[in-house]
Enzyme design. Structure first.
Site, mmCIF file in Angstrom:
data_model
loop_
_atom_site.group_PDB
_atom_site.id
_atom_site.type_symbol
_atom_site.label_atom_id
_atom_site.label_comp_id
_atom_site.label_asym_id
_atom_site.label_seq_id
_atom_site.Cartn_x
_atom_site.Cartn_y
_atom_site.Cartn_z
ATOM 1 N N SER A 99 6.218 12.929 3.712
ATOM 2 C CA SER A 99 5.802 12.777 2.352
ATOM 3 C C SER A 99 4.484 13.353 2.020
ATOM 4 O O SER A 99 3.973 13.637 1.032
ATOM 5 C CB SER A 99 5.797 11.399 1.749
ATOM 6 O OG SER A 99 4.777 10.570 2.879
ATOM 7 N N GLU A 151 -3.485 1.614 -4.510
ATOM 8 C CA GLU A 151 -4.462 1.699 -3.448
ATOM 9 C C GLU A 151 -3.906 2.272 -1.966
ATOM 10 O O GLU A 151 -4.008 1.751 -0.906
ATOM 11 C CB GLU A 151 -5.217 0.267 -3.042
ATOM 12 C CG GLU A 151 -6.027 -0.222 -4.467
ATOM 13 C CD GLU A 151 -6.938 -1.302 -3.913
ATOM 14 O OE1 GLU A 151 -6.710 -1.927 -2.764
ATOM 15 O OE2 GLU A 151 -7.649 -1.758 -4.582
ATOM 16 N N HIS A 192 -0.539 8.965 0.766
ATOM 17 C CA HIS A 192 -0.056 9.926 0.042
ATOM 18 C C HIS A 192 -1.212 10.564 -0.959
ATOM 19 O O HIS A 192 -1.987 10.000 -1.174
ATOM 20 C CB HIS A 192 1.288 9.194 -0.936
ATOM 21 C CG HIS A 192 2.313 8.826 -0.168
ATOM 22 N ND1 HIS A 192 2.526 7.481 0.005
ATOM 23 C CD2 HIS A 192 3.247 9.299 0.598
ATOM 24 C CE1 HIS A 192 3.613 7.368 0.884
ATOM 25 N NE2 HIS A 192 3.926 8.504 1.262
#
Length: 230
Positions: free
Chosen positions: A10, A192, A196
């Site tokens: 990701s 938070e 990513h």
């Protein structure tokens, strides 16, 4: 046209408006390369070397990659998830074996594999000091794999740790999905997320990969724009 195939997780994937403002490194990497190079980003959220292969994603690359192309291989975040047997790999055994499978796919197609160590998370113990980091064994294992197989490596892990230390805990929040409630219409809730990336972070860390490629020289440096100060 030379193509850069990217196998990763990701932190690299291409996002759309449904996940905005999340942005992946592979999504912005075209900012750094010459127009005759094209990124084919196969990175996918949540994947490890194991699950990427098990889902046929490496096979999809194998069917398309060819002579003169590049395969960027960047995993570690999800290989370390011991609680999930569908993704977990042992750093100095199955993780290294899987990396070698990716390398063989590239070499068998006369393409150029490049190993890229995983991006560091925001793992501050206080405002200035980073923790040891969760990826250290996987970074060491990837470095061993690169040396054993005579494959170039870009150490994004070490470079990103240096950037985080330089910025400090508060200043680097803008690089990650770390923001207050109401800042984004599409993502109104507080976030938070220390893993990513947002656009600024993706660009910043992509520039580190570009720097690493420039240091490798030769065909790896040739893909980069000529007038960049990295």
């Amino acid at each position: 046209m030379n193509r850069i195939f990217w196998a990763a997780d990701s932190t690299v994937q291409t996002n759309d408006y449904t996940t905005y403002p999340q942005t992946g490194i592979g999504q912005v990497f075209p900012l750094f390369i010459k127009p005759e190079y094209q990124v084919r980003n196969h990175a996918k959220n949540g994947r490890s070397t194991k699950s990427f292969m098990d889902e046929g994603r490496l096979k999809a690359i194998e069917e398309r990659i060819g002579a003169g192309d590049f395969l960027f291989i960047q995993f570690g975040h999800n290989d370390e998830k011991k609680e999930d047997p569908t993704r977990y790999t042992e750093p100095f055994s199955t993780y290294m074996e899987n990396l070698e499978t990716f390398i063989r796919v590239a070499k068998d197609r006369s393409a150029y594999p490049v190993l890229i160590t995983p991006l560091e998370r925001r793992c501050f113990m206080d405002e200035k000091h980073l923790g040891i980091g969760a990826h250290s064994d996987y970074v060491a294992a990837m470095k061993q794999t690169a040396e054993k197989n005579n494959v170039p490596l870009v150490d994004l892990y070490s470079m990103s740790r240096m950037e985080l230390k330089k910025a400090g805990e508060k200043n680097c929040r803008r690089w990650y999905m770390f923001f207050p409630e109401g800042e984004y219409k599409n993502h109104p809730e507080k976030s938070e997320d220390n893993t990513h990336l947002r656009y600024d972070g993706a660009v910043n860390f992509a520039s580190l990969i570009a720097r690493g490629l420039r240091e490798l020289g030769g065909i790896y440096a040739d893909m980069l724009l000529d007038d960049m100060n990295l």
